[in-house]
Design a protein around this motif. Structure first.
Motif, mmCIF file in Angstrom:
data_model
loop_
_atom_site.group_PDB
_atom_site.id
_atom_site.type_symbol
_atom_site.label_atom_id
_atom_site.label_comp_id
_atom_site.label_asym_id
_atom_site.label_seq_id
_atom_site.Cartn_x
_atom_site.Cartn_y
_atom_site.Cartn_z
ATOM 1 N N LYS A 1 0.837 -1.203 0.000
ATOM 2 C CA LYS A 1 0.000 0.000 0.000
ATOM 3 C C LYS A 1 0.866 1.245 0.000
ATOM 4 O O LYS A 1 0.553 2.237 -0.661
ATOM 5 N N GLY A 2 1.964 1.177 0.763
ATOM 6 C CA GLY A 2 2.860 2.307 0.786
ATOM 7 C C GLY A 2 3.635 2.463 -0.515
ATOM 8 O O GLY A 2 3.877 3.566 -0.989
ATOM 9 N N ARG A 3 4.009 1.321 -1.118
ATOM 10 C CA ARG A 3 4.797 1.384 -2.362
ATOM 11 C C ARG A 3 3.961 1.885 -3.537
ATOM 12 O O ARG A 3 4.437 2.639 -4.374
ATOM 13 N N TYR A 4 2.705 1.423 -3.617
ATOM 14 C CA TYR A 4 1.926 1.669 -4.837
ATOM 15 C C TYR A 4 0.628 2.438 -4.595
ATOM 16 O O TYR A 4 -0.012 2.870 -5.550
ATOM 17 N N GLY A 5 0.239 2.642 -3.319
ATOM 18 C CA GLY A 5 -1.045 3.256 -3.037
ATOM 19 C C GLY A 5 -0.985 4.758 -2.935
ATOM 20 O O GLY A 5 0.049 5.401 -3.190
ATOM 21 N N GLN A 6 -2.139 5.339 -2.564
ATOM 22 C CA GLN A 6 -2.250 6.787 -2.393
ATOM 23 C C GLN A 6 -2.865 7.095 -1.029
ATOM 24 O O GLN A 6 -3.648 6.305 -0.492
ATOM 25 N N CYS A 7 -2.529 8.253 -0.502
ATOM 26 C CA CYS A 7 -3.067 8.681 0.789
ATOM 27 C C CYS A 7 -4.567 8.935 0.648
ATOM 28 O O CYS A 7 -4.997 9.659 -0.263
ATOM 29 N N GLU A 8 -5.353 8.336 1.548
ATOM 30 C CA GLU A 8 -6.806 8.478 1.449
ATOM 31 C C GLU A 8 -7.298 9.864 1.826
ATOM 32 O O GLU A 8 -8.449 10.220 1.551
#
Length: 463
Positions: free
Chosen positions: A21-28
């Motif tokens: 989630k940290g590598r590929y995600g975005q802050c909600e």
């Protein structure tokens, strides 16, 4: 193995994520991507530094209301916010905001301040290597850029007659007014106390007036005060208490002492006494009140013909002085020069030492101006370049005999200073490419110098 933690890229956002989630995600919360802790640290720190710099640059007048963009050089009122604030108060608030921002960086990364991560064994504060890696190094905060760090102890040393007191007074006025030191190095505005035990009020008055005139300072400098020939001794408990009371009352942040020897009662060669003075008396005041000390000090009169392998060996007294000081700035006077000194950075604990600079004092009837001519190498290079230009000018225009003022006019048009032109003519004379026949008159040597000298000798014999 625990998954790696990432942080939201947005300045001030404390949201974090782990693994993919940290590598590929975005802050909600704001849709930003995540970055590594190291990147977040750099990102936040640079943003804090830039904000601080921009805020300081906004202070353009003695009194201001920044929200309403009102700037004046005398006290006044803002219709919305009441009395205008003096720039000293504004700059101090910027500094507090900056320190709060840096603390926020630590909180974002989940890093406690140093005092909270150390474990104590007896009287020792122990930091394990793994804890050391989490400590955020504080950036260098300069009072005078590159020369005087905040909360430091500085020695300003030189032999008698090397313009130490002139330089120290100029430094005091630069800091107290927020003007650049030596007209070149930015200085933050702070209240300054000048403890004079060397010259007296009459000398101080005359020199301060001359330096202010040279700096273009009009009116009084509110942030500068003096104590002269008061017999102050740092080891005297009553005197020390009076000093601390004055520091608290007036927000003093810089104390310049002329000279160190005058305010200590012990021998400056006694390492134990010197260490005790700095450790138990001077450093605690610096730590408690955020004061930077600048001590004028003398160099040794002679070293029995020995050339010191270390410039700091020239400091008079115990080696503890150089060891304890955070910075050592030495004034050297070049041979056969008047109103000029080299400013040599002998030590700088906080950063890389500055390259030696040549400074000239330009004395006029009621003023004195400090001007940085450049580094020694830069001055040599400029003179060499000017010498080549002069020689090319003489050759192209087939000039054999010329006067000094003629060359000055031509070279000044090409942005060479009079001092550089004078040095260039001396270089050409030494190289045998021109000969000074009498004051202000030169002759270009077209053939070999030996032939010219022989011809002149024959003419002399015939006459």
């Amino acid at each position: 193995m625990p998954e790696r933690v990432f942080f939201c890229r947005k300045i001030g956002c404390k949201n974090r994520a782990v693994g993919d989630k940290g590598r590929y995600g975005q802050c909600e919360f704001d849709g930003e991507t995540f970055i590594t802790p190291g990147e977040k640290l750099v990102y936040e720190t640079e943003a804090a530094k830039e904000a601080y710099r921009q805020n300081v640059e906004r202070v353009t007048a003695e009194y201001s209301c920044l929200p309403c963009e009102i700037y004046k050089n005398q006290p006044d009122n803002c219709p919305a916010h009441g009395p205008l604030k003096h720039k000293t108060e504004i700059l101090n608030q910027f500094e507090l905001d900056y320190e709060d921002r840096m603390l926020n960086v630590e909180q974002i990364l989940g890093i406690a301040p140093k005092d909270n991560i150390v474990s104590e064994t007896g009287q020792l504060s122990i930091i394990w290597e793994k804890e050391l890696q989490t400590i955020i190094s504080k950036p260098n905060n300069w009072i005078v850029d590159g020369y005087i760090p905040k909360d430091s102890i500085i020695l300003l040393a030189g032999k008698r007659g090397f313009y130490k007191s002139w330089g120290a007074l100029h430094l005091a006025l630069a800091i107290a007014s927020g003007k650049p030191f030596l007209g070149k190095y930015p200085a933050l505005l702070y209240p300054v106390l000048y403890l004079d035990e060397e010259n007296g009020v009459n000398v101080l008055k005359e020199r301060v007036m001359q330096i202010k005139q040279g700096m273009g300072l009009e009116g009084s400098v509110e942030n500068l005060c003096f104590s002269s020939f008061a017999g102050f001794k740092i080891s005297n408990a009553q005197a020390k208490l009076a000093l601390e009371t004055f520091i608290k009352q007036h927000g003093i942040k810089v104390i310049i002492v002329d000279t160190l020897r005058r305010i200590i009662s012990s021998e400056e060669n006694d390492a134990g006494e010197i260490n005790s003075i700095f450790t138990n008396l001077i450093r605690p005041i610096s730590s408690e009140y955020g004061v930077t000390w600048i001590f004028l000090h003398h160099l040794r009169k002679g070293m029995a013909g020995k050339v010191p392998t270390d410039l700091l060996d020239e400091l008079r007294g115990s080696s503890e002085l150089a060891n304890y000081a955070d910075g050592v700035i030495i004034f050297e006077k070049p041979p056969k020069t008047e109103a000029r000194f080299n400013i040599v950075h002998g030590k700088c604990r906080n950063a890389q030492a500055q390259e030696a600079r040549i400074v000239e004092l330009k004395f006029e009837e009621k003023s004195v101006k400090f001007e940085v001519l450049g580094t020694a190498q830069a001055i040599v290079d400029a003179a060499d370049e000017c010498a080549s230009t002069i020689l090319r000018h003489l050759e192209v225009n087939s000039i054999e005999d010329f006067k000094t003022h003629e060359i000055l006019e031509v070279m000044k048009a090409q942005q060479h200073s009079k001092a550089t032109i004078t040095r260039a003519l001396a270089i050409l004379d030494e190289q045998g490419k021109i000969v000074r026949e009498k004051k202000g008159h030169y002759r270009r040597i077209i053939g070999r110098l030996e032939e010219y000298v022989e011809d002149k000798s024959e003419e002399s014999n015939r006459s």
